[in-house]
Scaffold this active site. Sequence first.
Site, PDB file in Angstrom:
ATOM      1  N   LYS A  77      -4.248  -9.684  -5.347  1.00  0.00           N
ATOM      2  CA  LYS A  77      -3.923  -8.399  -5.976  1.00  0.00           C
ATOM      3  C   LYS A  77      -4.256  -8.472  -7.465  1.00  0.00           C
ATOM      4  O   LYS A  77      -4.023  -9.493  -8.118  1.00  0.00           O
ATOM      5  CB  LYS A  77      -2.428  -8.110  -5.761  1.00  0.00           C
ATOM      6  CG  LYS A  77      -1.979  -6.739  -6.231  1.00  0.00           C
ATOM      7  CD  LYS A  77      -0.504  -6.489  -5.904  1.00  0.00           C
ATOM      8  CE  LYS A  77      -0.044  -5.119  -6.370  1.00  0.00           C
ATOM      9  NZ  LYS A  77       1.369  -4.855  -6.037  1.00  0.00           N
ATOM     10  N   SER A 155       2.438  -0.337  -3.903  1.00  0.00           N
ATOM     11  CA  SER A 155       1.284  -0.470  -4.766  1.00  0.00           C
ATOM     12  C   SER A 155       0.252  -1.471  -4.251  1.00  0.00           C
ATOM     13  O   SER A 155      -0.881  -1.465  -4.703  1.00  0.00           O
ATOM     14  CB  SER A 155       1.761  -0.904  -6.164  1.00  0.00           C
ATOM     15  OG  SER A 155       2.322  -2.225  -6.089  1.00  0.00           O
ATOM     16  N   SER A 179       6.650  -2.438  -2.508  1.00  0.00           N
ATOM     17  CA  SER A 179       5.190  -2.446  -2.642  1.00  0.00           C
ATOM     18  C   SER A 179       4.449  -3.457  -1.779  1.00  0.00           C
ATOM     19  O   SER A 179       3.229  -3.453  -1.734  1.00  0.00           O
ATOM     20  CB  SER A 179       4.794  -2.659  -4.102  1.00  0.00           C
ATOM     21  OG  SER A 179       4.976  -1.467  -4.819  1.00  0.00           O
TER      22      SER A 179
END
Length: 492
Positions: A77, A155, A179
Amino acid sequence: MSLNELTISAARDALRKGDTTAVELTEACLGAIEGAGALNAFVHHTPEIALEQARGADARIKAGDAPAMCGIPVGIKDLFCTRGVASQAASRILEGFRPEYESTVTQNLWDAGAVMLGKLNMDEFAMGSSNETACYGPVVNPWKVDDRRLTPGGSSGGSAAAVAADLCLAATGTDTGGSIRQPAAFAGIVGIKPTYGRVSRWGVVAFASSLDQAGPMTKSVRDAAIMLGAMASHDPKDSTSADLPVPDFEAALTGDIRGKKIGIPREYRMEGMPAEIEALWHKGAEMLKDAGAEIVEISLPHTKYALPAYYVIAPAEASSNLARYDGVRYGHRARLGQGDGITEMYEKTRAEGFGPEVQRRIMIGTYVLSAGFYDAYYNRARKVRALIKRDFDTVFAAGIDAILTPATPSSAFGLGEMANADPVEMYLNDVFTVTVNLAGLPGVSVPVGLDARGLPLGLQLIGRPWAEGDLLNHAHVLEQAAGFVAKPARWW
């Protein structure tokens, strides 16, 4: 089956037997990434680093010195700092930032022999539930049932989409209010948020420091256990990191939960909850009961205050954490007009660098921390947080081993569908997940079924603090019973 479709555990076994090499695995993933531009999951590509790490992993495997993650290609990420590789948190304000250091989590993974394929798209500064706030544009969910492009959740949307589409064998995510778990549910994969302090936050761009926690997003519960073992460690560089040994999470997957007590919180039966989610939740409880667990109705009375408390605490911490992005030391700096001073530079830089959702949360956070409102909002939210944590403590003290809830209030929705909605509508996506962050507990999302349209739905299990092994074992039983094997049909 293509090599990129393997799970971590299957790839580990194939590598050890000599059936494939880390280089071949990595090349299969790089090829899949190249053909998946339409998903917009990978935003910074690192094929040279990947192949170099894969060659190193092959040498380690040959030498017989290979941990479980050795040679496994993963996506990272964009919130994790990776030395010399763009680490932008999906924000314009960090354009061009290439850290001189490696986050503890990624360093742990490289030490374990994992291979970095590149950086994954996400909501800007991890603020969002649909991956539409990224400066790179939205990620598209590989699941498709009509002509709409669906959200992969947020997210960690890039991580969820990349794992679901077999672009990597697993990915790192972070979870501040859901998330990891919400995108995992939307994409039909497994995602675990560990206990706060189990995984180091050092080198992970901060959103809300008392809530953020990194974890793995994988194709199976066993993979989550393997990868969490590699990511977790005590880290003196993170003052909130727990000085506890990391157990062998994979060894905890006995598949035996006889006599365990599973709590079903009555407060999670929300008004207007889709009948499909309610039915799935009931079915999940039946599966655990059939495996020998006892199902107990429990009460978590302060649940209804969780979202409001979260949306005071998280923006307050964000406004404090994001004050450092001022155009002085790193990242974007606005061009100044004649007569502009340092104040104008701060203002223009932040106005250009931050997207609307991040600006909204900074403004909310600054407001609730301001003189005159601090006690009315921030301190009250902290007190509510303590009550929410006490609810869980009481339930666990009464002998409950894990708690079963829905992961999300719906399946994946279309990109842009929430664009004109009240932001609070979007925040409701976190309704089942934020309590876990406020209480610092471990939570895992497991794909359990498909809705009437054929989109994945997940259930969430919440565990006792530091009991990720037990939690994963419950998740493993649920996964085995549900037998979820659906994959998105390739259209990209």
